[in-house]
Write an enzyme that holds these catalytic residues in place. Sequence first.
Site, PDB file in Angstrom:
ATOM      1  N   ASP A 140       0.884  -1.161   0.000  1.00  0.00           N
ATOM      2  CA  ASP A 140       0.000   0.000   0.000  1.00  0.00           C
ATOM      3  C   ASP A 140       0.935   1.228   0.000  1.00  0.00           C
ATOM      4  OD1 ASP A 140      -2.376   1.600   0.596  1.00  0.00           O
ATOM      5  OD2 ASP A 140      -1.483   1.833   2.577  1.00  0.00           O
ATOM      6  N   ASN A 182      -3.160   9.730  -7.228  1.00  0.00           N
ATOM      7  CA  ASN A 182      -1.959  10.566  -7.262  1.00  0.00           C
ATOM      8  C   ASN A 182      -0.681   9.751  -7.049  1.00  0.00           C
ATOM      9  OD1 ASN A 182      -3.145  13.308  -7.531  1.00  0.00           O
ATOM     10  ND2 ASN A 182      -4.152  12.752  -5.622  1.00  0.00           N
ATOM     11  N   ASP A 198       0.001   5.125   0.814  1.00  0.00           N
ATOM     12  CA  ASP A 198      -0.219   6.081   1.911  1.00  0.00           C
ATOM     13  C   ASP A 198      -0.297   5.333   3.250  1.00  0.00           C
ATOM     14  OD1 ASP A 198      -0.383   8.203   0.160  1.00  0.00           O
ATOM     15  OD2 ASP A 198      -2.545   8.043  -0.079  1.00  0.00           O
TER      16      ASP A 198
HETATM   17  P1  B16 Z   1      -6.466  10.242  -3.946  1.00  0.00           P
HETATM   18  P2  B16 Z   1      -3.638   4.145  -0.032  1.00  0.00           P
HETATM   19  C1  B16 Z   1      -5.461   6.122  -0.154  1.00  0.00           C
HETATM   20  O1  B16 Z   1      -4.189   5.631  -0.418  1.00  0.00           O
HETATM   21  C2  B16 Z   1      -5.499   6.995   1.084  1.00  0.00           C
HETATM   22  O2  B16 Z   1      -5.192   6.236   2.241  1.00  0.00           O
HETATM   23  C3  B16 Z   1      -6.865   7.594   1.234  1.00  0.00           C
HETATM   24  O3  B16 Z   1      -6.910   8.437   2.377  1.00  0.00           O
HETATM   25  C4  B16 Z   1      -7.206   8.398  -0.033  1.00  0.00           C
HETATM   26  O4  B16 Z   1      -8.530   8.937   0.043  1.00  0.00           O
HETATM   27  C5  B16 Z   1      -7.106   7.471  -1.240  1.00  0.00           C
HETATM   28  O5  B16 Z   1      -5.801   6.925  -1.300  1.00  0.00           O
HETATM   29  C6  B16 Z   1      -7.398   8.183  -2.545  1.00  0.00           C
HETATM   30  O6  B16 Z   1      -6.397   9.154  -2.777  1.00  0.00           O
HETATM   31  O7  B16 Z   1      -7.460  11.284  -3.581  1.00  0.00           O
HETATM   32  O8  B16 Z   1      -5.045  10.732  -4.023  1.00  0.00           O
HETATM   33  O9  B16 Z   1      -6.852   9.499  -5.216  1.00  0.00           O
HETATM   34  O10 B16 Z   1      -3.586   4.085   1.457  1.00  0.00           O
HETATM   35  O11 B16 Z   1      -4.582   3.135  -0.665  1.00  0.00           O
HETATM   36  O12 B16 Z   1      -2.271   4.163  -0.678  1.00  0.00           O
HETATM   37 MG    MG Z   2      -2.851   3.162   3.296  1.00  0.00          MG
END
Ligand code: B16
Ligand code: MG
Length: 209
Positions: free
Chosen positions: A7, A116, A9
């Site tokens: 993963d 992102n 984030d």
């Molecule tokens: P974005 P992960 C997730 O990343 C985040 O934990 C979550 O808080 C966020 O809303 C989601 O990505 C979408 O992110 O707005 O940048 O597309 O933990 O799956 O790496």
């Molecule tokens: Mg995460």
Amino acid sequence: MRAVIFDLDGVICFTDKLHYKAWKAVADELGIYFDEKINDRLRGVSRMDSLEIILENADRTFSEEEKKEIAEKKNNIYVSLLDTMSEKDLGNDVRGALDVLRQKGKLLAIGSSSKNTKKILEKIGLNGFFDAVSDGTNITRSKPDPEVFLKAAEMLEVDPSDAIVVEDAMSGIDAALAGGFKCVGIGEAATHPNVTYPLKDLSDLPKLV
Ligand code: B16
Ligand code: MG
């Protein structure tokens, strides 16, 4: 194990504070209550699903058009905050674990809900490092659905039983288990009742695979 799917984030880097700042700015402008505890519920959850959680505290309903505008506004703030990130945002335990796993010949992938992902990997100096990147741009269903990890395994051409997922979110552990993967949980995910291996950080990860 032939492969490790990370993963992003909360595992490779910590963008949760930046997500919080951006959502908080948008929620304040709309007069909607939002705090760090609610932010914890957004881990691993897609952008639009995160907005639905935030709108639980709104005193009116929002049209689909308005929701799109709010999500876009949040993302613009978030993306400008990402510009403050650099290679320094990669912890020693992360860099060390990635290097040892690479030396051991393991296939390494990203499995993130974020749209992102590419920008974040560039900022922290990991652009091109992973053998596969499965993220919010190639999935239709968010964690706890296993789609993002199954796509990563498919890109690596490995069976889920030959790969381990590393996650920080409860929804991410549910997704990994639903896909037939073993999983490592760090942070809150280490307390998941069915996590295969709970860990404090990534230092001990190479010993497990
Ligand atoms: P974005 P992960 C997730 O990343 C985040 O934990 C979550 O808080 C966020 O809303 C989601 O990505 C979408 O992110 O707005 O940048 O597309 O933990 O799956 O790496
Ligand atoms: Mg995460």
